[in-house]
Design a protein around this motif. Sequence first.
Motif, PDB file in Angstrom:
ATOM      1  N   ASP A   1       0.909  -1.249  -0.094  1.00 41.81           N
ATOM      2  CA  ASP A   1       0.073   0.102  -0.081  1.00 41.81           C
ATOM      3  C   ASP A   1       0.827   1.318   0.070  1.00 41.81           C
ATOM      4  OD1 ASP A   1      -1.887   1.832   0.445  1.00 41.81           O
ATOM      5  OD2 ASP A   1      -2.079   1.664   2.630  1.00 41.81           O
ATOM      6  N   THR A   2       0.928   2.029  -0.925  1.00 42.25           N
ATOM      7  CA  THR A   2       1.574   3.187  -1.238  1.00 42.25           C
ATOM      8  C   THR A   2       0.744   4.499  -0.911  1.00 42.25           C
ATOM      9  OG1 THR A   2       1.295   3.520  -3.628  1.00 42.25           O
ATOM     10  CG2 THR A   2       3.199   1.905  -2.719  1.00 42.25           C
ATOM     11  N   GLY A   3      -0.444   4.397  -0.532  1.00 38.44           N
ATOM     12  CA  GLY A   3      -1.186   5.626  -0.518  1.00 38.44           C
ATOM     13  C   GLY A   3      -0.948   6.151   1.075  1.00 38.44           C
ATOM     14  N   ASN A   4      -1.892   7.275   1.147  1.00 39.92           N
ATOM     15  CA  ASN A   4      -1.739   8.282   2.475  1.00 39.92           C
ATOM     16  C   ASN A   4      -2.545   7.332   3.472  1.00 39.92           C
ATOM     17  OD1 ASN A   4       0.218  10.042   2.110  1.00 39.92           O
ATOM     18  ND2 ASN A   4      -1.244  11.594   1.215  1.00 39.92           N
ATOM     19  N   SER A   5      -2.591   6.359   3.865  1.00 42.54           N
ATOM     20  CA  SER A   5      -3.008   5.778   4.653  1.00 42.54           C
ATOM     21  C   SER A   5      -2.843   6.089   6.229  1.00 42.54           C
ATOM     22  CB  SER A   5      -2.660   4.025   4.744  1.00 42.54           C
ATOM     23  OG  SER A   5      -3.353   3.553   3.799  1.00 42.54           O
ATOM     24  N   LEU A   6      -3.604   5.905   7.316  1.00 41.54           N
ATOM     25  CA  LEU A   6      -3.369   6.351   8.620  1.00 41.54           C
ATOM     26  C   LEU A   6      -2.718   4.997   8.983  1.00 41.54           C
ATOM     27  CD1 LEU A   6      -3.934   7.934  10.967  1.00 41.54           C
ATOM     28  CD2 LEU A   6      -5.793   6.887  11.525  1.00 41.54           C
ATOM     29  N   TRP A   7      -1.366   5.091   9.955  1.00 42.63           N
ATOM     30  CA  TRP A   7      -0.471   4.250  10.178  1.00 42.63           C
ATOM     31  C   TRP A   7      -1.384   3.065  10.975  1.00 42.63           C
ATOM     32  CZ3 TRP A   7       0.886   2.733  15.259  1.00 42.63           C
ATOM     33  CH2 TRP A   7       0.339   3.489  16.114  1.00 42.63           C
ATOM     34  N   THR A   8      -2.369   3.479  11.840  1.00 36.06           N
ATOM     35  CA  THR A   8      -3.004   2.362  12.551  1.00 36.06           C
ATOM     36  C   THR A   8      -3.829   1.398  11.757  1.00 36.06           C
ATOM     37  OG1 THR A   8      -4.674   3.926  12.885  1.00 36.06           O
ATOM     38  CG2 THR A   8      -3.107   3.741  14.607  1.00 36.06           C
ATOM     39  N   ASP A   9      -4.299   1.976  10.438  1.00 31.27           N
ATOM     40  CA  ASP A   9      -5.092   0.994   9.436  1.00 31.27           C
ATOM     41  C   ASP A   9      -4.051   0.125   8.941  1.00 31.27           C
ATOM     42  OD1 ASP A   9      -7.260   2.499   9.942  1.00 31.27           O
ATOM     43  OD2 ASP A   9      -7.012   3.788   8.016  1.00 31.27           O
ATOM     44  N   SER A  10      -2.713   0.415   8.730  1.00 33.03           N
ATOM     45  CA  SER A  10      -1.862  -0.654   8.027  1.00 33.03           C
ATOM     46  C   SER A  10      -1.710  -1.727   9.209  1.00 33.03           C
ATOM     47  CB  SER A  10      -0.497   0.185   7.666  1.00 33.03           C
ATOM     48  OG  SER A  10      -0.621   1.247   6.730  1.00 33.03           O
TER      49      SER A  10
ATOM     50  N   GLU B   1      -2.351  -5.701   8.370  1.00 32.16           N
ATOM     51  CA  GLU B   1      -1.510  -6.799   8.189  1.00 32.16           C
ATOM     52  C   GLU B   1      -2.104  -8.121   8.919  1.00 32.16           C
ATOM     53  OE1 GLU B   1       3.323  -7.274   9.338  1.00 32.16           O
ATOM     54  OE2 GLU B   1       2.117  -6.885  11.163  1.00 32.16           O
ATOM     55  N   SER B   2      -2.768  -7.597  10.153  1.00 26.63           N
ATOM     56  CA  SER B   2      -3.340  -8.870  10.843  1.00 26.63           C
ATOM     57  C   SER B   2      -4.575  -9.396  10.325  1.00 26.63           C
ATOM     58  CB  SER B   2      -3.838  -8.167  12.252  1.00 26.63           C
ATOM     59  OG  SER B   2      -4.665  -9.254  12.949  1.00 26.63           O
ATOM     60  N   THR B   3      -5.259  -8.569   9.604  1.00 27.28           N
ATOM     61  CA  THR B   3      -6.593  -8.984   8.874  1.00 27.28           C
ATOM     62  C   THR B   3      -6.149  -9.851   7.808  1.00 27.28           C
ATOM     63  OG1 THR B   3      -7.775  -6.994   9.476  1.00 27.28           O
ATOM     64  CG2 THR B   3      -8.419  -8.213   7.497  1.00 27.28           C
ATOM     65  N   TYR B   4      -5.270  -9.673   6.939  1.00 31.11           N
ATOM     66  CA  TYR B   4      -4.795 -10.288   5.807  1.00 31.11           C
ATOM     67  C   TYR B   4      -3.916 -11.494   5.854  1.00 31.11           C
ATOM     68  CZ  TYR B   4      -7.531  -6.755   3.816  1.00 31.11           C
ATOM     69  OH  TYR B   4      -8.626  -5.912   3.682  1.00 31.11           O
ATOM     70  N   LYS B   5      -3.264 -11.799   7.131  1.00 32.92           N
ATOM     71  CA  LYS B   5      -2.229 -12.711   7.433  1.00 32.92           C
ATOM     72  C   LYS B   5      -2.804 -13.904   6.925  1.00 32.92           C
ATOM     73  CE  LYS B   5       0.864 -14.461  10.954  1.00 32.92           C
ATOM     74  NZ  LYS B   5       1.314 -14.079  12.382  1.00 32.92           N
ATOM     75  N   GLY B   6      -1.923 -14.601   6.272  1.00 30.25           N
ATOM     76  CA  GLY B   6      -2.240 -15.983   5.667  1.00 30.25           C
ATOM     77  C   GLY B   6      -3.029 -16.162   4.466  1.00 30.25           C
ATOM     78  N   LYS B   7      -3.350 -14.908   3.933  1.00 29.82           N
ATOM     79  CA  LYS B   7      -3.935 -14.712   2.713  1.00 29.82           C
ATOM     80  C   LYS B   7      -2.973 -14.197   1.723  1.00 29.82           C
ATOM     81  CE  LYS B   7      -8.318 -14.099   4.920  1.00 29.82           C
ATOM     82  NZ  LYS B   7      -9.527 -13.085   5.312  1.00 29.82           N
ATOM     83  N   PHE B   8      -2.402 -13.212   2.213  1.00 32.06           N
ATOM     84  CA  PHE B   8      -1.062 -12.650   1.347  1.00 32.06           C
ATOM     85  C   PHE B   8      -0.232 -11.877   2.404  1.00 32.06           C
ATOM     86  CE2 PHE B   8      -4.595  -9.592   0.835  1.00 32.06           C
ATOM     87  CZ  PHE B   8      -4.094  -8.531   1.205  1.00 32.06           C
ATOM     88  N   VAL B   9       0.870 -11.251   2.131  1.00 32.39           N
ATOM     89  CA  VAL B   9       1.649 -10.706   2.874  1.00 32.39           C
ATOM     90  C   VAL B   9       1.436  -9.216   2.639  1.00 32.39           C
ATOM     91  CG1 VAL B   9       4.283 -10.002   3.576  1.00 32.39           C
ATOM     92  CG2 VAL B   9       3.738 -12.278   2.924  1.00 32.39           C
ATOM     93  N   PHE B  10       0.772  -8.533   3.901  1.00 26.00           N
ATOM     94  CA  PHE B  10       0.575  -6.974   3.457  1.00 26.00           C
ATOM     95  C   PHE B  10       1.776  -6.217   3.869  1.00 26.00           C
ATOM     96  CE2 PHE B  10      -0.824  -2.937   4.921  1.00 26.00           C
ATOM     97  CZ  PHE B  10      -1.540  -2.456   3.776  1.00 26.00           C
ATOM     98  N   PHE B  11       2.065  -5.360   3.090  1.00 22.16           N
ATOM     99  CA  PHE B  11       3.268  -4.415   3.446  1.00 22.16           C
ATOM    100  C   PHE B  11       2.847  -2.848   2.821  1.00 22.16           C
ATOM    101  CE2 PHE B  11       7.771  -2.686   2.790  1.00 22.16           C
ATOM    102  CZ  PHE B  11       8.229  -3.503   3.718  1.00 22.16           C
ATOM    103  N   SER B  12       3.524  -2.078   3.752  1.00 20.98           N
ATOM    104  CA  SER B  12       3.159  -0.478   3.360  1.00 20.98           C
ATOM    105  C   SER B  12       4.256   0.339   3.123  1.00 20.98           C
ATOM    106  CB  SER B  12       2.374   0.038   4.489  1.00 20.98           C
ATOM    107  OG  SER B  12       3.169   0.101   5.616  1.00 20.98           O
ATOM    108  N   THR B  13       4.299   1.078   2.183  1.00 17.42           N
ATOM    109  CA  THR B  13       5.255   2.128   1.810  1.00 17.42           C
ATOM    110  C   THR B  13       4.620   3.425   1.698  1.00 17.42           C
ATOM    111  OG1 THR B  13       6.690   0.496   0.899  1.00 17.42           O
ATOM    112  CG2 THR B  13       6.926   2.750   0.154  1.00 17.42           C
ATOM    113  N   ALA B  14       5.044   4.270   2.593  1.00 14.91           N
ATOM    114  CA  ALA B  14       4.518   5.800   2.323  1.00 14.91           C
ATOM    115  C   ALA B  14       5.695   6.520   1.472  1.00 14.91           C
ATOM    116  CB  ALA B  14       4.635   6.642   3.794  1.00 14.91           C
ATOM    117  N   VAL B  15       4.820   7.191   0.591  1.00 16.61           N
ATOM    118  CA  VAL B  15       5.569   8.079  -0.608  1.00 16.61           C
ATOM    119  C   VAL B  15       5.578   9.428  -0.375  1.00 16.61           C
ATOM    120  CG1 VAL B  15       5.962   8.149  -3.140  1.00 16.61           C
ATOM    121  CG2 VAL B  15       5.072   5.899  -1.946  1.00 16.61           C
ATOM    122  N   SER B  16       6.668  10.056  -0.676  1.00 16.45           N
ATOM    123  CA  SER B  16       6.467  11.769  -0.549  1.00 16.45           C
ATOM    124  C   SER B  16       7.350  12.237  -1.867  1.00 16.45           C
ATOM    125  CB  SER B  16       7.347  12.054   0.675  1.00 16.45           C
ATOM    126  OG  SER B  16       7.252  13.587   0.668  1.00 16.45           O
TER     127      SER B  16
END
Length: 519
Positions: A119-128, A132-147
């Motif tokens: 996820d490279t959007g402007n997500s609130l960090w707590t949502d990330s 990660e917990s919600t999608y564990k076992g289904k795929f690897v959720f990773f986040s990258t903030a972009v500026s």
Amino acid sequence: MTKASLSRQQSNSDNLCDIGFIGLGVMGKNLVLNLCDNDYKVACFDLDQAKIDGIVEQDALERKTEHARVVPCKSYSELLSCLKSPCTIVLSVPAGEPVDHVCNHLIDAGIEPDDIVVDTGNSLWTDSVERESTYKGKFVFFSTAVSGGEVGARFGPSLMPSGDPYAWTRIEKIWQDIAAKVDPKTGKPIESYEPGNPVKHGEPCTTYIGPVGAGHYVKMVHNGIEYADMQLICEAYHIMREGLSMSPAEIAETYREWNKGKLNSYLIEISAEVLDQQDPESGKALVDMIMDKAGQKGTGLWTAVSALQVGSPAQTITQAVFARSLSAFKDERVKASKKLAGPNASITSVDSKQEVIDQLHDALYCSKICAYAQGFQLMAIAAKEHGWTLDFAEIAKIWRAGCIIRAVFLQSITQAYESNEKLENLLLDPFFVEQINKYQHNWRRAIAGACIAGIPCSAMSSALSYYDSYRCEVLPANLLQGQRDFFGAHTFSRMDKPEHKKFHIEWNTPERKQVTIKK
């Protein structure tokens, strides 16, 4: 085995794409082209077919070979079938529900547990953290903030990744390839704005920040500092405009001069460009035709809220958020301007025009130091609360190019944390101690002059107040604690006793005895 993975297995691996990309808005489109310039083949999908067609056309215009670098896809399933296993899929969609919408559609389409979704959007960090917990076992959720905005995305952004360390090992090279680069000796950006000719040398402006959410938290604070930096520049402009009767073009020239020295930054550079721009319709200065109501997308507010939650003094950042809020009361301000009187005083009654300009330069510099000190202090406190280990020298490094707050100033911050990784506050670093001591006189004169003339400079004033409070051995919080004990029996510590011991005065009795509170 899912249909998507079976399709990938049956396909000629030479024809498969390196990366999947979902969301082809301004940032997404430019990140895709950046990836292509760095020799990655990208499978793209967007709900808007026109955006898919647009990226294909742009690729055809920019690429220097006959082979397409972008593969258009009409569905999530088709996207998955076009990718090498295990997949890496980058999302550039609006924060919030759209991220989960895409993730759930990828699950339905057959994404694998070892595939990575970034996820490279402007997500609130707590949502990330939650995702990660919600999608564990289904795929690897990773986040990258972009500026860096659209130009940064296209030619080299600052990237703040966080999440599963294993996922980072798989995408690290990709991020290093597309990130902005700096000269390791000078800390200055190495720039190329020619499509198909990316910068291949220098230090990349990306580093692994930490566990999931840490990257977006750091980006959130980056944006809070950005709010403060922008407001400080605007206040200097306002003082020159109202107090010195300087034209936008004259202020633009002043900013260009400032940009040659310690205030060199992207924001000063673009401020000069904005001030120099003529309105295409009226021929007047464009800035005079722009409504003085500032918008905001929420990241500055999130920073202010987080500072309040963890008890970190970030008043300059918070004041910058309030300044935008106050600007929205345009109609009320127009009415108030006709009823509420200001002082009948000139900012040049004591100092000459050039002296005031020099004072403003130093005031902006010192205020900027305090804004960054507040931001790094907030990250340090949050890191302790959330169990993160943040490398502040590395964070300062990746902000030296690509991002909105990029500035020569960040090299000094990098050196401060490299010299002392346990530095409690930037204001305690020897270099910044020397700088504030040298320039604070002009800082104070600039703010005093603006106040006497009735020109608001709330961010500069808050920065000075932060500095004076931080250097003050005894604050009036002693009286405040006395007040709290009087009306609420909240107790207090004594200067001559261990701090953990608490005391209370029996205020409602004639004797007003002091009692020791056992906890």
